[in-house]
Design a protein around this motif. Sequence first.
Motif, PDB file in Angstrom:
ATOM      1  N   MET A 210       0.796  -1.217   0.000  1.00  0.00           N
ATOM      2  CA  MET A 210       0.000   0.000   0.000  1.00  0.00           C
ATOM      3  C   MET A 210       0.838   1.281   0.000  1.00  0.00           C
ATOM      4  O   MET A 210       0.329   2.340  -0.394  1.00  0.00           O
ATOM      5  CB  MET A 210      -0.945   0.012   1.210  1.00  0.00           C
ATOM      6  N   VAL A 211       2.071   1.218   0.478  1.00  0.00           N
ATOM      7  CA  VAL A 211       2.932   2.407   0.531  1.00  0.00           C
ATOM      8  C   VAL A 211       4.020   2.260  -0.518  1.00  0.00           C
ATOM      9  O   VAL A 211       4.906   1.400  -0.395  1.00  0.00           O
ATOM     10  CB  VAL A 211       3.551   2.588   1.926  1.00  0.00           C
ATOM     11  N   GLN A 212       3.939   3.054  -1.535  1.00  0.00           N
ATOM     12  CA  GLN A 212       4.867   2.952  -2.653  1.00  0.00           C
ATOM     13  C   GLN A 212       6.306   3.196  -2.191  1.00  0.00           C
ATOM     14  O   GLN A 212       6.605   4.162  -1.495  1.00  0.00           O
ATOM     15  CB  GLN A 212       4.493   3.959  -3.740  1.00  0.00           C
ATOM     16  N   GLY A 213       7.192   2.284  -2.583  1.00  0.00           N
ATOM     17  CA  GLY A 213       8.609   2.409  -2.283  1.00  0.00           C
ATOM     18  C   GLY A 213       9.014   1.953  -0.899  1.00  0.00           C
ATOM     19  O   GLY A 213      10.208   1.955  -0.572  1.00  0.00           O
ATOM     20  N   LEU A 214       8.052   1.547  -0.063  1.00  0.00           N
ATOM     21  CA  LEU A 214       8.377   1.108   1.294  1.00  0.00           C
ATOM     22  C   LEU A 214       9.015  -0.285   1.256  1.00  0.00           C
ATOM     23  O   LEU A 214       8.474  -1.206   0.661  1.00  0.00           O
ATOM     24  CB  LEU A 214       7.115   1.078   2.156  1.00  0.00           C
TER      25      LEU A 214
END
Length: 440
Positions: A210-214
């Motif tokens: 859900m969190v881009q680049g995490l």
Amino acid sequence: MSHLLNIEEKPATPTPAGPSMAAFLALGFRPLYIAGASWAVISIALWIFAPQLLGQPLSLVAWHAHEMLWGFIITIAIGFLLTASATWTGFNPLQGRPLAVLCILWCIARLGFLFGGLTGFWIATAAELLFFLGAATALARVMIKGRSRRNYGLPALILALGIADCLFLMAALDGNYVLLMERFDLGLIGMAVVALLIARRVIPFFAMRMVQGLKIPMLTRSGHVQMAFSVLALLAGVLVQVTGTPMTPGSGPHLLPLVMAGSLFVTGLISLGQLLYWKPQAVLHKPMLWILYLGYAFIGIGLLFAAWQFSNLFNPALLNGVLVRSATHVHLIGLAGFCILIIGMLTRTALGHLGRPLALDRSMLAGHWLMVAAAVLRLAALWPSAASIHLLHLAATAWILSLGLYLWRFVPMLIRPRPDKPAPVSMPKKAATVQPAQAR
């Protein structure tokens, strides 16, 4: 990692569809999420606002403790596992009539414990044990068939929770309150093992999706240590029961309770340490994620309080006894931990498996906040004061509204087929979305 932990299906644009029994009984989460959430609303309403309706042989406290842990929390966990295992192994453990039979056993247990008297108690006990046996057997069958070796322990844990349930009920029948609470703690710790195992896998996966680049590390080694110590705490608790070692406040420290306390302390510390590695600051803008982080944090904190309680190394008068009451660690783990985690999982996993967009509408977000409020208010009510009863009533109201909103929003979806897939005429036994080789 994505192959192992993918317990969702791609969302699709919803289209109108009528209720379907085939869809309703297609996966375990559909009927058991509805059943567990509905019973959570009913049981808390009875316990707080109409306790006169609760009868024997289970006392008021025994009935409340039992129905919250085994009737609600563990029921939701089983519904999740019966669904996730289909993806982990490539085979659906229960659907159609067998799943309906499992749900009927669950209903018989709830009604028997509430209305049945002594005869109903024994019928309910038999039905509940068959429920756990059926769920554990179904999980074991697909784990072996799909060669999901890392999940072989889950059916055994479900069976252990059923055994702890039986021990609790026998103590309740005898009217032994001290033994009752010790066996409740045994079930609570067993559920903590299951919750930590599931959450440690899915929370990082959900966050990275859900969190881009995490990027979150797997923390495999700390996870193994965490599981080892949590299982050690559970085994020490079993040995306490077998040997009859006293654990009541003032009885002094003993070896087995100290082992149990030390193991829980390490487990709780590891849980809180894992949260830091999961980069909680990155999910603060995602309510669907921070609710899971918050629930996991409370489980860790609750385990630390449980360790303090079981060690018998405290001053019973400390802060009016609030911090060392068994109710403190029970509600930290059970309500603030499990139930906050559950409202997040009920929403996130249902949306994924129902093919819906992974986004919260206003009612879903309100449900999250209401569950957090219920936990905070219930913990505040533990402090002895004139406001305690009012805080308790407010906590119950927030709880009922939270799960009531969930049911209002999700029951129409849970009884209908996915909008991108018509209801099957005959439900295949093999899950079509994941091959067994991917889930090993």
